[in-house]
Write a protein that holds these residues in place. Structure first.
Motif, PDB file in Angstrom:
ATOM      1  N   ALA A  12      31.237 -29.156 -38.695  1.00 47.32           N
ATOM      2  CA  ALA A  12      31.836 -30.476 -38.994  1.00 47.32           C
ATOM      3  C   ALA A  12      32.164 -31.363 -38.056  1.00 47.32           C
ATOM      4  CB  ALA A  12      33.025 -30.122 -40.085  1.00 47.32           C
ATOM      5  N   ARG A  13      32.651 -30.690 -36.742  1.00 45.14           N
ATOM      6  CA  ARG A  13      33.047 -31.435 -35.580  1.00 45.14           C
ATOM      7  C   ARG A  13      31.739 -32.159 -34.924  1.00 45.14           C
ATOM      8  NH1 ARG A  13      36.049 -28.155 -31.611  1.00 45.14           N
ATOM      9  NH2 ARG A  13      36.172 -30.049 -30.388  1.00 45.14           N
ATOM     10  N   GLY A  14      30.710 -31.365 -35.102  1.00 43.27           N
ATOM     11  CA  GLY A  14      29.358 -31.876 -34.504  1.00 43.27           C
ATOM     12  C   GLY A  14      28.730 -33.167 -35.301  1.00 43.27           C
ATOM     13  N   GLN A  15      28.853 -32.946 -36.487  1.00 38.77           N
ATOM     14  CA  GLN A  15      28.340 -33.891 -37.645  1.00 38.77           C
ATOM     15  C   GLN A  15      29.066 -35.261 -37.308  1.00 38.77           C
ATOM     16  OE1 GLN A  15      28.959 -32.733 -41.746  1.00 38.77           O
ATOM     17  NE2 GLN A  15      28.345 -34.873 -42.656  1.00 38.77           N
ATOM     18  N   PHE A  16      30.512 -35.241 -37.020  1.00 44.73           N
ATOM     19  CA  PHE A  16      30.946 -36.539 -36.807  1.00 44.73           C
ATOM     20  C   PHE A  16      31.228 -36.927 -35.402  1.00 44.73           C
ATOM     21  CE2 PHE A  16      32.134 -34.732 -41.071  1.00 44.73           C
ATOM     22  CZ  PHE A  16      31.651 -35.743 -41.846  1.00 44.73           C
ATOM     23  N   GLY A  17      30.412 -36.461 -34.487  1.00 46.60           N
ATOM     24  CA  GLY A  17      30.389 -36.688 -32.894  1.00 46.60           C
ATOM     25  C   GLY A  17      31.661 -36.238 -32.281  1.00 46.60           C
ATOM     26  N   GLN A  18      32.245 -35.151 -32.683  1.00 48.85           N
ATOM     27  CA  GLN A  18      33.603 -34.864 -31.864  1.00 48.85           C
ATOM     28  C   GLN A  18      33.447 -33.524 -30.969  1.00 48.85           C
ATOM     29  OE1 GLN A  18      36.670 -36.440 -32.449  1.00 48.85           O
ATOM     30  NE2 GLN A  18      34.964 -37.744 -33.424  1.00 48.85           N
ATOM     31  N   GLY A  35      45.297 -22.563 -48.133  1.00 46.66           N
ATOM     32  CA  GLY A  35      43.988 -22.483 -48.016  1.00 46.66           C
ATOM     33  C   GLY A  35      43.435 -21.021 -47.678  1.00 46.66           C
ATOM     34  N   ASP A  36      44.237 -20.424 -46.635  1.00 43.51           N
ATOM     35  CA  ASP A  36      43.576 -19.236 -46.140  1.00 43.51           C
ATOM     36  C   ASP A  36      43.616 -18.265 -47.276  1.00 43.51           C
ATOM     37  OD1 ASP A  36      42.822 -20.338 -43.625  1.00 43.51           O
ATOM     38  OD2 ASP A  36      44.945 -19.856 -42.925  1.00 43.51           O
ATOM     39  N   ALA A  37      44.597 -18.320 -48.139  1.00 46.88           N
ATOM     40  CA  ALA A  37      44.647 -17.243 -49.228  1.00 46.88           C
ATOM     41  C   ALA A  37      43.476 -17.594 -50.320  1.00 46.88           C
ATOM     42  CB  ALA A  37      46.033 -17.723 -49.940  1.00 46.88           C
ATOM     43  N   VAL A  38      43.059 -18.687 -50.468  1.00 47.69           N
ATOM     44  CA  VAL A  38      41.852 -18.746 -51.447  1.00 47.69           C
ATOM     45  C   VAL A  38      40.652 -19.023 -50.959  1.00 47.69           C
ATOM     46  CG1 VAL A  38      43.660 -19.784 -53.243  1.00 47.69           C
ATOM     47  CG2 VAL A  38      42.294 -21.495 -51.654  1.00 47.69           C
ATOM     48  N   GLY A  39      40.495 -18.854 -49.570  1.00 47.22           N
ATOM     49  CA  GLY A  39      39.278 -18.984 -49.094  1.00 47.22           C
ATOM     50  C   GLY A  39      38.747 -20.375 -48.683  1.00 47.22           C
ATOM     51  N   ASP A  40      39.497 -21.370 -48.637  1.00 52.09           N
ATOM     52  CA  ASP A  40      39.036 -22.918 -48.414  1.00 52.09           C
ATOM     53  C   ASP A  40      38.430 -22.872 -47.129  1.00 52.09           C
ATOM     54  OD1 ASP A  40      38.705 -25.686 -48.525  1.00 52.09           O
ATOM     55  OD2 ASP A  40      40.646 -26.081 -49.257  1.00 52.09           O
ATOM     56  N   LEU A  41      37.036 -23.621 -47.144  1.00 53.16           N
ATOM     57  CA  LEU A  41      36.395 -23.772 -45.834  1.00 53.16           C
ATOM     58  C   LEU A  41      36.757 -24.824 -45.099  1.00 53.16           C
ATOM     59  CD1 LEU A  41      32.624 -23.155 -47.251  1.00 53.16           C
ATOM     60  CD2 LEU A  41      33.714 -21.891 -45.381  1.00 53.16           C
ATOM     61  N   ARG A  42      37.547 -25.857 -45.493  1.00 52.49           N
ATOM     62  CA  ARG A  42      37.675 -27.394 -45.025  1.00 52.49           C
ATOM     63  C   ARG A  42      39.181 -27.276 -44.704  1.00 52.49           C
ATOM     64  NH1 ARG A  42      36.706 -30.305 -50.391  1.00 52.49           N
ATOM     65  NH2 ARG A  42      38.336 -28.874 -50.844  1.00 52.49           N
ATOM     66  N   GLN A  43      39.323 -27.911 -43.481  1.00 49.33           N
ATOM     67  CA  GLN A  43      40.460 -28.063 -42.892  1.00 49.33           C
ATOM     68  C   GLN A  43      41.092 -29.425 -43.320  1.00 49.33           C
ATOM     69  OE1 GLN A  43      38.687 -27.835 -38.761  1.00 49.33           O
ATOM     70  NE2 GLN A  43      40.089 -29.396 -38.299  1.00 49.33           N
ATOM     71  N   ALA A  44      42.299 -29.820 -43.314  1.00 50.19           N
ATOM     72  CA  ALA A  44      42.914 -30.844 -43.913  1.00 50.19           C
ATOM     73  C   ALA A  44      42.793 -32.191 -43.133  1.00 50.19           C
ATOM     74  CB  ALA A  44      44.440 -30.638 -43.914  1.00 50.19           C
ATOM     75  N   ASN A  45      42.236 -31.936 -41.826  1.00 47.81           N
ATOM     76  CA  ASN A  45      42.580 -33.050 -40.946  1.00 47.81           C
ATOM     77  C   ASN A  45      41.249 -32.617 -39.739  1.00 47.81           C
ATOM     78  OD1 ASN A  45      42.811 -35.782 -39.489  1.00 47.81           O
ATOM     79  ND2 ASN A  45      44.035 -34.512 -38.189  1.00 47.81           N
ATOM     80  N   LEU A  46      40.451 -33.583 -39.392  1.00 45.85           N
ATOM     81  CA  LEU A  46      39.459 -33.393 -38.158  1.00 45.85           C
ATOM     82  C   LEU A  46      40.127 -34.452 -37.132  1.00 45.85           C
ATOM     83  CD1 LEU A  46      36.992 -31.287 -37.503  1.00 45.85           C
ATOM     84  CD2 LEU A  46      35.491 -33.509 -38.338  1.00 45.85           C
ATOM     85  N   PRO A  47      40.686 -33.879 -36.123  1.00 46.74           N
ATOM     86  CA  PRO A  47      41.080 -34.916 -35.073  1.00 46.74           C
ATOM     87  C   PRO A  47      39.874 -35.761 -34.459  1.00 46.74           C
ATOM     88  CG  PRO A  47      42.084 -32.686 -35.012  1.00 46.74           C
ATOM     89  CD  PRO A  47      41.259 -32.573 -35.953  1.00 46.74           C
ATOM     90  N   GLY A  48      40.313 -37.195 -34.406  1.00 47.61           N
ATOM     91  CA  GLY A  48      39.511 -37.951 -33.820  1.00 47.61           C
ATOM     92  C   GLY A  48      38.407 -38.585 -34.983  1.00 47.61           C
ATOM     93  N   THR A  49      38.554 -38.193 -36.087  1.00 45.40           N
ATOM     94  CA  THR A  49      37.850 -39.120 -36.998  1.00 45.40           C
ATOM     95  C   THR A  49      38.648 -39.992 -37.823  1.00 45.40           C
ATOM     96  OG1 THR A  49      38.040 -37.275 -38.730  1.00 45.40           O
ATOM     97  CG2 THR A  49      36.112 -37.300 -37.053  1.00 45.40           C
ATOM     98  N   ARG A  50      38.375 -40.870 -38.337  1.00 46.27           N
ATOM     99  CA  ARG A  50      39.174 -41.551 -39.621  1.00 46.27           C
ATOM    100  C   ARG A  50      38.646 -41.696 -41.073  1.00 46.27           C
ATOM    101  NH1 ARG A  50      40.889 -46.834 -35.669  1.00 46.27           N
ATOM    102  NH2 ARG A  50      41.766 -45.425 -34.063  1.00 46.27           N
ATOM    103  N   ASP A  51      37.594 -42.439 -41.045  1.00 39.96           N
ATOM    104  CA  ASP A  51      36.896 -42.475 -42.424  1.00 39.96           C
ATOM    105  C   ASP A  51      35.806 -41.559 -42.543  1.00 39.96           C
ATOM    106  OD1 ASP A  51      39.202 -44.341 -43.386  1.00 39.96           O
ATOM    107  OD2 ASP A  51      37.914 -45.937 -42.624  1.00 39.96           O
TER     108      ASP A  51
END
Length: 591
Positions: free
Chosen positions: A469-475, A536-552
């Motif tokens: 995800a970080r690579g996809q959004f240039g982070q 999220g860790d209890a149910v296996g969520d893959l996504r983090q709430a916020n990806l620092p450095g990105t906005r929209d």
């Protein structure tokens, strides 16, 4: 006690040219007593008081609890996003025997937004840190809803938005709730509102006026007519009279927020939680928002707050937040800072200070510059800590400082000396060589967690999804391939530690559920007083709430809680989820 033994006194004396030692007539070194240095500093007109000289806050009992992004936890009764009732229900359940006897619930900042579309998604970019967000109101729990007639209740019910599965749409939520609240406004308890207004005075009045003006002139006060940019000017006084009813409406919304947060705090007391609800304090505010308008005298308009480049964010960060002006804040006797802390602690058992290093220094980015072209500006941390400790003692609250990243030793020492807990995060618990640290070496005076809202979930870390995800959004600095290789090496080292500590069974390295449990056993194996776990860790969520450095680019702060397949998980489903039940069974040992 020698002055050189008190790090805070050393810093203060050095800054003011007061010697801590000297050579006597025989050229022998003599160390000056601390009290002598204090008295000389006072003679120079310098406040030599030090938080390290007062009794520290007591360490809380060892306990565990959930750290939640409240908006992401949705129930049958909530309108498109989690709300204050969901918080109260979560508190009551998690503190019960069924919920494992949790001792705390830490939630994201619930600071007020500017009530004008588009609604800001980030809870860390609020309009005001002194008031709360009406986005989280549970409409059906309002006394005004009970007092109105069946026809009004039917009209209010028809406004409820359709369930949102993919993304949380705050604009849709606010449009629906605003219309519902306007329908209920004629039934407002005017006597109770007048009492609440008297208790909160000018601070509430300024906030309500800002909200009313923003509805007419737009969300950013810097683009308003010149006469309305000064909150004390005659233009604003005239506008206050013109929009009197709307000003009262926005003050009423704050009363409603206060009452529903009081209900969540009452649920914690009823469950005999040792801590209760812990509220998060954001680093700063929207430069176009309510606090920036009302507090122009103590906030800088020539720079923003961020952080320099580091190992996780190689480009640095600009958070777009106006910093406190240290000289103006001191001249105001730190009253705006005190009001803010007191507001957050009003219905809280604890406060988490995001980027607690900001009490000591902040990375200022000059207007128009990139984050790597900033520098640090120092604050009178003794005064800041003094206010914080005073308010925490009055509230009987625990204080947690988010001290991750590059932290000066003096910061760690000062916080530890006054009983402010630090933060231990599994992803960052490494030595100078980058090797994971055994949990026995973690701090006792800390809140320990596997991750945070800005970091990967366990599933995202284990699968490499967070790196992609970080690579996809240039982070990333460098290729995704190289980053995945580094991540794999770090992951292997941490898995080895889990095996070495006897926390993870053989052949379980690819099982997200087992790895998640092992990482939480790592928390339990530490001496940390508070242990925080994520749904999220209890149910296996893959996504983090916020990806620092990105906005929209990335759906920051808009993701509902979801399982490993991406299917949303409601609050009711969360309670019965097998992963949640296993985690509760494990963490209840922390009581």
């Amino acid at each position: 006690m020698k002055a050189a033994d008190d790090p805070s006194l050393v810093e203060l004396a050095t800054a003011n040219g007061v010697a801590l030692s000297y050579l006597d007539w025989q050229h022998r070194p003599v160390e000056v007593e601390a009290q002598t240095v204090i008295e000389v500093l006072r003679a120079l007109g310098v406040d030599a008081s030090s938080p390290t000289a007062v009794a520290p806050l007591p360490l809380p009992p060892r306990t565990w609890g959930w750290m939640v992004q409240l908006y992401s936890l949705r129930s049958e009764g909530s309108w498109g996003m989690g709300d204050y009732r969901d918080l109260a229900d979560l508190v009551a359940w998690s503190g019960s025997a069924e919920g494992g006897g949790a001792g705390l619930v830490l939630c994201n900042p619930l600071h007020a937004m500017t009530p004008v579309h588009p609604i800001e998604n980030s809870p860390y970019f609020p309009s005001s840190r002194r008031f709360r967000s009406p986005l989280y109101l549970r409409i059906e729990d309002l006394p005004e809803y009970a007092a109105c007639g069946a026809a009004v209740r039917a009209r209010v019910g028809s406004l409820r938005p359709a369930p949102m599965r993919e993304r949380i749409d705050r604009d849709a939520v606010w449009a629906a709730k605003r219309a519902a609240l306007e329908a209920l406004w004629p039934y407002a308890r005017q006597g109770r509102l007048a009492e609440f207004w008297r208790d909160n005075g000018k601070v509430l009045d300024d906030f309500a006026v800002f909200c009313a003006l923003a509805e007419v002139h737009g969300r950013d006060w810097r683009a308003w007519p010149e006469a309305l940019r000064d909150p004390g000017g005659v233009g604003v006084q005239a506008a206050r009279r013109e929009h009197h009813d709307r000003v009262r409406f926005h003050a009423w919304l704050q009363l409603l927020c206060d009452e529903q947060l009081a209900a969540a705090a009452a649920a914690a007391r009823a469950a005999a939680m040792p801590i209760g609800v812990v509220h998060d304090l954001a680093v700063g505010v929207d430069p176009g928002g309510a606090d920036a308008w009302a507090l122009q005298g103590v906030l800088s308009d020539g720079a923003t707050v961020g952080c320099p480049p580091d190992g996780f964010n190689r480009l640095g960060q600009d958070w777009r937040l106006p910093p406190w002006d240290p000289r103006r804040l001191a001249a105001a006797d730190y009253q705006p800072f005190r009001e803010m802390v007191r507001s957050v602690l009003r219905h809280a058992g604890g406060i988490r200070i995001d980027h607690v290093m900001g009490l000591f220094r902040l990375w200022w980015v000059p207007r128009g510059a990139t984050p790597d072209r900033g520098t640090y500006v120092a604050y009178d941390w003794r005064a800041m800590l003094g206010v914080l400790l005073d308010e925490a003692r009055q509230a009987g609250a625990v204080v947690i400082g988010e001290d991750l990243g590059t932290v000066e030793e003096r910061v760690t020492e000062a916080l530890g000396a006054v009983g402010i807990l630090g933060s231990e995060v599994a992803w960052f618990a490494r030595d100078h060589e980058g090797e994971p640290i055994a949990p026995a070496r973690w701090r006792e005076a800390a809140m320990a967690s596997v991750t945070t809202h800005d970091l990967p979930t366990v599933a995202g870390w284990l699968t490499g999804e967070a790196v992609r995800a970080r690579g996809q959004f240039g982070q990333l600095r460098g290729s995704v391939t190289d980053a995945l290789a580094r991540s794999a090496a770090e992951r292997a080292a941490l898995l080895r530690l889990l095996h070495d500590e006897g926390l993870l069974g053989d052949g379980c390295d690819e099982d997200a559920g087992e790895v998640s449990l092992a990482l939480h056993r790592l928390l339990l194996a530490s001496p940390a007083r508070l242990l925080a776990v994520s749904p999220g860790d209890a149910v296996g969520d893959l996504r983090q709430a916020n990806l620092p450095g990105t906005r929209d680019e990335y759906p920051n702060w808009r993701l509902p809680l979801a399982d490993a397949s991406g299917a949303p998980v409601s609050v009711a489903e969360l309670r019965g989820h097998p992963g949640v039940r296993r985690l509760i069974e494990l963490m209840s040992a922390a009581r």
